[in-house]
Design an enzyme around this catalytic site. Structure first.
Site, PDB file in Angstrom:
ATOM      1  N   ASP A 155      55.606  31.689  38.906  1.00 24.53           N
ATOM      2  CA  ASP A 155      56.893  31.106  39.283  1.00 24.53           C
ATOM      3  C   ASP A 155      56.736  30.196  40.500  1.00 24.53           C
ATOM      4  O   ASP A 155      57.531  30.237  41.442  1.00 24.53           O
ATOM      5  CB  ASP A 155      57.919  32.200  39.564  1.00 24.53           C
ATOM      6  CG  ASP A 155      59.357  31.659  39.588  1.00 24.53           C
ATOM      7  OD1 ASP A 155      59.606  30.637  38.915  1.00 24.53           O
ATOM      8  OD2 ASP A 155      60.203  32.242  40.267  1.00 24.53           O
ATOM      9  N   GLY A 202      67.582  36.782  40.535  1.00 23.60           N
ATOM     10  CA  GLY A 202      67.910  37.569  39.359  1.00 23.60           C
ATOM     11  C   GLY A 202      67.725  39.052  39.565  1.00 23.60           C
ATOM     12  O   GLY A 202      68.451  39.872  38.986  1.00 23.60           O
ATOM     13  N   MET A 203      66.767  39.453  40.408  1.00 21.55           N
ATOM     14  CA  MET A 203      66.497  40.871  40.599  1.00 21.55           C
ATOM     15  C   MET A 203      67.351  41.483  41.698  1.00 21.55           C
ATOM     16  O   MET A 203      67.664  42.661  41.655  1.00 21.55           O
ATOM     17  CB  MET A 203      65.013  41.083  40.945  1.00 21.55           C
ATOM     18  CG  MET A 203      64.060  40.890  39.779  1.00 21.55           C
ATOM     19  SD  MET A 203      62.357  41.015  40.349  1.00 21.55           S
ATOM     20  CE  MET A 203      62.353  42.648  41.063  1.00 21.55           C
ATOM     21  N   GLY A 204      67.682  40.695  42.688  1.00 23.72           N
ATOM     22  CA  GLY A 204      68.424  41.280  43.794  1.00 23.72           C
ATOM     23  C   GLY A 204      68.570  40.308  44.929  1.00 23.72           C
ATOM     24  O   GLY A 204      68.573  39.103  44.737  1.00 23.72           O
ATOM     25  N   ALA A 205      68.692  40.849  46.131  1.00 28.09           N
ATOM     26  CA  ALA A 205      68.963  40.029  47.309  1.00 28.09           C
ATOM     27  C   ALA A 205      67.839  40.197  48.320  1.00 28.09           C
ATOM     28  O   ALA A 205      67.124  41.193  48.341  1.00 28.09           O
ATOM     29  CB  ALA A 205      70.294  40.443  47.939  1.00 28.09           C
ATOM     30  N   GLY A 257      69.083  35.249  50.846  1.00 27.70           N
ATOM     31  CA  GLY A 257      68.739  34.747  49.524  1.00 27.70           C
ATOM     32  C   GLY A 257      69.139  35.734  48.458  1.00 27.70           C
ATOM     33  O   GLY A 257      69.298  36.937  48.709  1.00 27.70           O
ATOM     34  N   LYS A 296      63.558  42.844  50.751  1.00 29.48           N
ATOM     35  CA  LYS A 296      63.975  42.554  49.388  1.00 29.48           C
ATOM     36  C   LYS A 296      64.527  43.835  48.765  1.00 29.48           C
ATOM     37  O   LYS A 296      63.834  44.858  48.726  1.00 29.48           O
ATOM     38  CB  LYS A 296      62.778  42.040  48.593  1.00 29.48           C
ATOM     39  CG  LYS A 296      63.115  41.390  47.275  1.00 29.48           C
ATOM     40  CD  LYS A 296      61.870  40.709  46.728  1.00 29.48           C
ATOM     41  CE  LYS A 296      62.199  39.897  45.500  1.00 29.48           C
ATOM     42  NZ  LYS A 296      60.995  39.203  44.982  1.00 29.48           N
TER      43      LYS A 296
END
Length: 904
Positions: free
Chosen positions: A217, A103-106, A100, A124
């Site tokens: 969210d 916006g912040m990373g993978a 996945g 993460k």
């Protein structure tokens, strides 16, 4: 500021942003003379825009901004193009593949690489080029938030740390599944199953809110269902701690536009209402498969405008929006489109729209309140979101009280039968027409009485409805004794369901008399069966066998309806057979009853009831594996039924949990009984006394697993619920619960507390005139007395127990055998060897022999009886150690040895 004001302020700002500053105040004052709030907001927006700098400043800053952006894009592209991260070590884990990106990373699938044990996690990582202070702070905040959340439906934190190049990482529970919406659609789950899953999500969010965490969210992709069917809530990356001052985290607006609340779009202070709005959006999609807002373009800005400006379409209307007939959506819910619209119309429309209100204070006050309204809908109770009329509340009432509402079904059948016969039988047309009209007139008068508008707004009770029907029946259906008898028996059954015995008795007697006079064998048998129920509830179950024998002799099992009545009469025999310790007979009778029933849905309730009785008897005969085979096939089907059928699920789970406990599968048994408690609470409400029985069974299951502290806690909850179930000052359920609690306390050797509970149980059982619980409580108090060395008090309670139980219990019943063993033990404690005379020892041997033939010959009672018989045979304390016994029996055995030692 509401959506309308915000739109007005934005439009005025757009009109004035390019005008000279000197004109602002006058033009804003002219346009907003009626609204000071909009006036101030527009001026503030214009000043803020001006403060961002001149065009020259922008031209100066642009090259640097472009260069920074280009660097970030290049870094991100390098990250995405390079396979270097695969196999990279992060803490004790090794990255396997990317699963996945946001916006912040993978997010990477990773495996434990330190050799300690095998484990798969989701790791993460922050993307290169975005490790600015704000993002790092937000990442650390997520780690702290997850560490404080411990809930079975929230993906838990496994580990965390910082990589060699200074980037923080989180290792989270890895969920191999799909998002909630896709999972439901792929399995064609109906609305009831979807609502149950939604309630699970609500429980997880409520857990976070209780710890002052707002997710901010919530959306389908952040709610996964694993292969085991367990829902997991993910991604607290933008969650906010309510009691924190942001800890340096920026107030930058971060959200997914499609699932944002209006206050998020407006940049206002966020509360738990944000998550309530998101849950409303989630429920909307689960129910009707669409989103509530229609955006002209699928862009973030378009969604933001829709959230602020549009009112959501009702789910029942959205199903067929945009010219689509909704067939695909309905099929994924195992319904036809028209049926889906009907199911959504009303309660569910109101619940969803309340959660989606523009103003936060107009939504549900909490996630728990939201979930409770969903549970009210499932329980067919009036929902708070819907300000229903008295007619609406009456309809909900009749849905919940199916026994009373069954009158409508009987009358409708009579009407349909009359009309159908009129078409096919010319000769009987007039008679049938008159019967149908009379039945219809009766039902009209009944519902006129039930209509609160005719009752001047008084609350309606099931007893009121039945009383009104009984009064009307005195003159209804003249000359139609058969139809009238069916209605009277239905009302009598409903009275018995409410334990109104005095009201039911004359109705049953009237039907019995008229049926005998007409020679109507089937109706006479039905009246005899109801008379058995009346006697049983009146604590005269010994009169049932003769009534049921006569009823069965009148019935022809070749007729399905009469075969069903025979099967029902077999079920009514169970309680008396249990008292007589005849579990083999129960097994044979229940198997016979099951062969009499068909496979149709009309027989389904009774089939499950007979299967439950059969499994219970098999458990008592120490054949738990057979019991499991009888009931296990019903579980999957019952778990997906509507609420009327899910009533059966509670008892099925309870009986199966007993089977699993007897098989030594204690963890499964406890989990199954906790599920039964959860189902009961959702059906009846957390504080309904009906739930007490499920807690009672949970306590027994925990006790069987040796978890006595938890068992006591569950039993205390059962007692608490039963205290709220007084009926005319009589409460046999409370007596039973108090005695069960005392038994657990005895097992913990808390004898003083146990005696206090037993004193209360005896008083309550005596007032309720419920001999079974009175006798049982007296026996346990005798045990407590004997443990304390008070042999005379023990003998007095044992004698009183025998006097109470003897009329209804056979001499070889386990309760009577325990009494005889305890009486002999009391004599041995007080008199020593002198009590072991030939007559007493012969009786001790007889008790031990009888116990060896009971369904549980290896239980503590049987072992204690064998111990007494062995001691008696030696005429001295056994040289061998006391065999393993329950703690209270071991204490009594010690007391028995004391007088013998004194004699020697």
């Amino acid at each position: 500021m509401d959506a309308q004001r915000w739109r007005r302020a934005r439009e005025l700002f757009d009109a004035l942003v390019d005008t000279p500053q000197s004109e602002w105040r006058a033009r804003v004052a002219e346009a907003c003379a009626d609204d000071p709030l909009v006036h101030d907001e527009v001026l503030a927006m214009l000043r803020a825009d001006q403060a961002t700098g001149s065009r020259a400043d922008f031209d100066t800053c642009l090259p640097a901004a472009v260069a920074e952006l280009a660097g970030r894009i290049a870094d991100a592209a390098e990250d995405e193009a390079s396979p270097a991260c695969e196999g990279r070590a992060v803490g004790p884990f090794r990255l396997v593949r990317e699963i996945g990106r946001g916006g912040m990373g993978a997010v990477w699938l990773a495996e434990r690489a330190d050799g300690a044990f095998r484990q798969r996690v989701a790791v993460k990582l922050i993307r290169s080029g975005w490790d600015v202070d704000e993002v790092l702070a937000r990442f650390r905040a997520e780690r702290q938030i997850l560490a404080g959340l411990q809930h079975p439906n929230i993906a838990h934190l496994v580990d965390g740390g910082v990589t060699a190049d200074g980037k923080p990482w989180l290792a989270l529970e890895y969920i191999d599944g799909e998002d909630l919406r896709a999972w439901c659609d792929g399995r064609r789950l109906d609305l009831g199953a979807r609502l149950q899953l939604f309630l699970t999500v609500c429980d997880a969010v409520a857990h976070a809110h209780q710890r002052l965490v707002v997710h901010r969210d919530l959306k389908p992709s952040n709610i996964l269902v694993g292969r085991d069917g367990v829902v997991k809530l993910l991604d607290f990356g933008i969650a906010k701690l309510l009691d924190a001052a942001d800890g340096g985290i920026s107030a930058t607006r971060v959200f997914t536009p499609e699932y944002a609340a209006p206050e998020q779009v407006r940049g206002e202070l966020l509360t738990t209402a944000v998550d309530i709005h998101a849950l409303g959006l989630l429920l909307y999609e689960l129910l009707c498969g669409r989103r509530p807002f229609e955006a002209e373009h699928a862009t973030p800005a378009a969604y933001e405008r829709a959230v602020l400006d549009q009112e959501p379409t009702r789910p029942s209307l959205a199903v067929t929006r945009d010219g689509d007939d909704g067939a695909t959506i309905a099929a994924s819910r195992d319904l036809a489109p028209a049926r889906l619209r009907r199911e959504l119309r009303g309660d569910l429309d109101a619940i969803v729209l309340k959660a989606l209100r523009k103003e936060p204070n107009q939504r549900y006050a909490s996630v728990q309140a939201f979930a409770d309204d969903v549970r009210r809908h499932l329980a067919r109770q009036p929902v708070l979101a819907r300000r229903g009329s008295w007619r609406y509340r009456s309809a909900r009432f009749l849905h919940r009280h199916a026994l009373a509402a069954a009158l409508a079904g009987i009358a409708a059948l009579a009407l349909c039968g009359g009309l159908g016969a009129a078409l096919w039988q010319a000769h009987a047309a007039g008679v049938q027409r008159d019967s149908a009209r009379a039945a219809l007139a009766f039902m009209r008068s009944l519902f006129d009485n039930a209509d609160p508008a005719h009752r001047k707004g008084d609350q309606l009770s099931a007893r009121d409805l039945l009383d009104a029907g009984t009064r009307t029946m005195r003159t209804a259906l003249p000359g139609e004794d058969a139809a009238r008898g069916d209605l009277l028996l239905t009302m009598a059954s409903a009275y018995l369901g409410l334990e109104q015995l005095e009201a039911a008795a004359p109705l049953i007697d009237e039907v019995r008399t008229t049926a005998e006079a007409r020679g109507d064998r089937a109706q006479l048998a039905a009246a005899l069966v109801q008379q058995c129920r009346l006697r049983d509830l009146g604590n005269h179950s010994d009169e049932c066998p003769s009534l049921l024998d006569r009823a069965e002799s009148l019935l022809d099992t070749r007729d399905p309806a009469q075969a069903r009545l025979v099967a029902y009469s077999l079920a009514l025999r169970v309680y008396g057979l249990q008292l007589a310790n005849r579990y083999d007979t129960i097994v044979d009778s229940m198997r016979r009853g099951l062969t009499l029933l068909g496979d149709g849905r009309e027989d389904r309730y009774l089939r499950v009831e007979l299967a439950s009785h059969l499994a219970f008897a098999l458990n008592r005969l120490e054949r738990p594996a057979e019991a499991e085979r009888v009931l296990a096939p019903w579980l999957a089907e019952l778990r997906h039924d509507d609420d009327t059928e899910r009533v059966l699920l509670v008892d099925t789970l309870g009986t199966l949990s007993s089977s699993l406990g007897a098989l030594g599968r204690h963890d499964e048994a406890i989990a199954m009984q906790r599920e039964a408690v959860d189902v009961a609470e959702k059906l009846y409400g957390r504080d309904d006394p009906t739930v007490a029985e499920s807690y009672n069974t949970l306590a027994r299951t925990l006790s069987g697993a040796g978890r006595l502290d938890e068992a006591v806690a569950a039993m205390l909850r059962a007692v608490e619920l039963d205290r709220g179930n007084e009926a005319g000052g009589k409460n046999p359920e409370l007596a039973s619960a108090l005695c069960n609690l005392a038994v657990l306390l005895v097992k913990q050797e808390r004898y003083d507390e146990a005696r206090a509970r037993l004193d209360e149980a005896i008083a309550v059982a005596q007032t309720a005139e419920f001999d079974a619980d009175l006798g049982r409580s007296l026996w346990w108090r005798a045990v407590v007395h004997l443990v304390a060395g008070h042999a005379p008090a023990a003998r007095a309670d044992e004698k009183r127990m025998v006097d109470v139980l003897a009329p209804t219990h056979a001499a070889d019943d386990e309760a009577m055998l325990r009494g005889r063993a305890l009486a002999f033990a009391a004599d041995l404690v007080e008199r020593g060897p002198a009590a072991a005379n030939d007559s007493a020892c012969a009786d001790a041997a007889a008790v031990a022999d009888a116990f060896s033939r009971t369904p549980q010959p290896a239980g503590a009672d049987a072992r204690f009886a064998a111990h007494l018989a062995a001691l008696c045979a030696q005429r001295s304390p056994p040289a061998t150690p006391v065999p393993p016994l329950a703690a209270h029996y071991a204490r009594i055995a010690e007391r028995i040895g004391e007088p013998w030692a004194q004699v020697r």
